[in-house]
Design a protein around this motif. Structure first.
Motif, short mmCIF file in Angstrom:
data_model
loop_
_atom_site.label_atom_id
_atom_site.label_comp_id
_atom_site.label_asym_id
_atom_site.label_seq_id
_atom_site.Cartn_x
_atom_site.Cartn_y
_atom_site.Cartn_z
N GLY A 301 -27.18 -33.56 70.09
CA GLY A 301 -26.45 -34.73 70.53
C GLY A 301 -25.58 -35.34 69.45
N TRP A 302 -25.22 -34.53 68.45
CA TRP A 302 -24.35 -35.01 67.38
C TRP A 302 -22.89 -34.86 67.78
N ASP A 303 -22.07 -35.80 67.37
CA ASP A 303 -20.64 -35.68 67.55
C ASP A 303 -20.02 -35.00 66.34
N ASP A 304 -18.85 -34.39 66.55
CA ASP A 304 -18.11 -33.77 65.44
C ASP A 304 -17.47 -34.87 64.62
N LEU A 305 -17.80 -34.96 63.34
CA LEU A 305 -17.22 -35.97 62.46
C LEU A 305 -17.06 -35.39 61.06
N PHE A 306 -16.17 -34.38 60.94
CA PHE A 306 -15.98 -33.76 59.63
C PHE A 306 -15.05 -34.60 58.77
N MET A 307 -15.46 -34.79 57.52
CA MET A 307 -14.61 -35.42 56.51
C MET A 307 -14.78 -34.67 55.20
N GLY A 308 -13.65 -34.34 54.56
CA GLY A 308 -13.71 -33.75 53.23
C GLY A 308 -14.07 -34.81 52.20
N SER A 309 -14.22 -34.39 50.96
CA SER A 309 -14.73 -35.28 49.91
C SER A 309 -13.91 -36.55 49.74
N GLU A 310 -12.60 -36.42 49.69
CA GLU A 310 -11.75 -37.60 49.46
C GLU A 310 -11.86 -38.60 50.62
N GLU A 311 -11.75 -38.10 51.84
CA GLU A 311 -11.85 -38.97 53.01
C GLU A 311 -13.26 -39.56 53.12
N TYR A 312 -14.26 -38.75 52.83
CA TYR A 312 -15.66 -39.18 52.90
C TYR A 312 -15.93 -40.30 51.90
N THR A 313 -15.36 -40.19 50.71
CA THR A 313 -15.54 -41.20 49.68
C THR A 313 -15.01 -42.56 50.15
N GLU A 314 -13.82 -42.55 50.73
CA GLU A 314 -13.23 -43.80 51.23
C GLU A 314 -14.03 -44.33 52.42
N PHE A 315 -14.50 -43.43 53.27
CA PHE A 315 -15.32 -43.83 54.42
C PHE A 315 -16.60 -44.53 53.96
N ILE A 316 -17.25 -44.00 52.92
CA ILE A 316 -18.47 -44.60 52.41
C ILE A 316 -18.20 -46.01 51.89
N ARG A 317 -17.07 -46.18 51.21
CA ARG A 317 -16.73 -47.52 50.69
C ARG A 317 -16.62 -48.52 51.84
N GLN A 318 -16.02 -48.09 52.94
CA GLN A 318 -15.89 -48.96 54.10
C GLN A 318 -17.25 -49.24 54.73
N GLU A 319 -18.10 -48.20 54.78
CA GLU A 319 -19.46 -48.37 55.32
C GLU A 319 -20.26 -49.38 54.50
N VAL A 320 -20.12 -49.30 53.19
CA VAL A 320 -20.83 -50.23 52.31
C VAL A 320 -20.38 -51.66 52.58
N GLU A 321 -19.09 -51.85 52.72
CA GLU A 321 -18.56 -53.19 52.98
C GLU A 321 -19.05 -53.73 54.31
N THR A 322 -18.95 -52.92 55.36
CA THR A 322 -19.38 -53.35 56.70
C THR A 322 -20.87 -53.63 56.75
N ASN A 323 -21.67 -52.69 56.23
CA ASN A 323 -23.12 -52.84 56.32
C ASN A 323 -23.67 -53.88 55.36
N SER A 324 -22.96 -54.17 54.28
CA SER A 324 -23.38 -55.26 53.40
C SER A 324 -23.35 -56.58 54.17
N ALA A 325 -22.30 -56.75 54.97
CA ALA A 325 -22.19 -57.98 55.77
C ALA A 325 -23.32 -58.08 56.78
N ILE A 326 -23.66 -56.94 57.43
CA ILE A 326 -24.75 -56.93 58.40
C ILE A 326 -26.08 -57.26 57.72
N MET A 327 -26.33 -56.62 56.58
CA MET A 327 -27.59 -56.84 55.87
C MET A 327 -27.71 -58.28 55.36
N GLU A 328 -26.60 -58.83 54.90
CA GLU A 328 -26.65 -60.22 54.41
C GLU A 328 -26.94 -61.18 55.57
#
Length: 335
Positions: A301-328
């Motif tokens: 039941g996984w969706d296709d979500l391929f990201m190479g290293s550069e795109e993945y790095t930027e995606f993680i930064r956005q995830e950290v920002e979004t989830n930091s707000a949720i956690m706070e």
């Protein structure tokens, strides 16, 4: 008088000099390519049978079966601390022959302060899939829908215990709290227990707890097919289009806007070179584009979500920002 070189020999030597000069300052691209020189270890920073372990094994098996590496690749489990033990191992070994499976849980766990390391200390290689959160109960539970469960929970919170595979502040915990709070259940009334050793399914099945907060890829689908549990909701925006999973209702269609997706990818230690990252990224891209992995995504039941290293790095930064707000907002962000 010095003897003269034969004309043919002189011309030959001149050609060598010209070639040597033309190559001066250039880079032999083949010499800069990197490949593993010994067997590769895919670390699953969790118990056998969980989401990180399952992902690590299907990726490693696909690599071996498709012959994408000259060296072998095998899975090693390093459970503990919602990933912290495995990440410490990776950083201490600090060898590009040791990579690890990861997911959204990593970000939540690090934001909660479970590890001495964070996302910037290690190297994003590639992301391959998206795995959605679920809420499940035993097959004999009195609730048939998510709304029935949440309404009962709202009236009798002290009588219901929820289990997840993560410590407080991890993905399983945060997604359930977000859903419960949307239903009007105060966070302090939620009884949540952690089962890191087995992910929560065994103690759900034996009646120790009432509800499981987890992911599709963590073994719940197999238990549903066996008739042992009911999946009350998948936390995706829309129903999944897989024939095997299309029957699972979403929380959204039941009146709740909570959506939680657990991306699944591969990381390496912090000191990887560009050539080492490029090698693994290429292997992971080949896996992602293969028919074999398409079937695996469908199975879990996984969706296709391929990201190479550069795109993945930027995606993680956005995830950290979004989830930091949720956690706070939930009071779970480490100080």
């Amino acid at each position: 008088m010095k003897p003269r070189l034969p004309i043919s020999l002189a011309l030959f030597m001149l050609v060598l000099v010209v070639i040597g000069c033309s190559n001066e300052g250039t880079v032999d691209t083949e010499s800069t390519e990197w490949k593993p020189e010994k067997p590769v270890e895919m670390v699953a920073p969790a118990r056998a049978g969980g989401g990180w372990d399952t992902f690590a094994r299907v990726v490693s098996n696909a690599i071996m079966e498709q012959g994408l590496m000259d060296q072998t690749i095998g899975v090693v489990n390093k459970p503990g601390g919602t990933g912290a033990v495995g990440w410490a191992y990776i950083q201490n070994v600090n060898d590009p022959h040791h990579i690890f499976s990861t997911s959204t849980t990593m970000v939540f766990s690090m934001l909660a302060g479970n590890s001495d390391y964070n996302w910037d200390d290690m190297t994003p290689i590639a992301n391959l899939a998206a795995d959605y959160g679920i809420i499940a109960v035993r097959a004999d539970a009195p609730w048939e829908t998510l709304d029935e469960f949440l309404q009962d929970y709202k009236e009798n919170p002290e009588s219901i215990t929820v289990v997840g595979g993560n410590t407080p502040g991890g993905f399983d915990h945060v997604q359930f709290i977000s859903l419960a709070m949307e239903a009007g259940i105060p966070m302090e009334e939620i009884t949540y227990v952690t089962d890191q050793s087995s992910g929560g399914l065994p103690i759900l099945l034996n009646g120790t707890v009432d509800v499981l907060s987890s992911k599709l890829g963590s073994g719940a689908v197999a238990q549903h097919r066996a008739g042992n549990i009911k999946i009350l909701a998948v936390l995706s925006e829309e129903r999944l289009d897989s024939e095997q999973l299309a029957g699972f209702p979403t929380a959204v269609e039941q009146g709740y806007d909570t959506v939680f997706v657990n991306w699944r990818g591969v990381y390496g230690p912090g000191d990887m070179t560009e050539e080492q990252v490029a090698y693994y990224e290429g292997v992971m891209r080949d896996i992602s584009e293969s028919e074999q992995f398409a079937a695996i995504r469908k199975q879990f039941g996984w969706d296709d979500l391929f990201m190479g290293s550069e795109e993945y790095t930027e995606f993680i930064r956005q995830e950290v920002e979004t989830n930091s707000a949720i956690m706070e907002k939930l009071g779970l962000l480490a100080k």
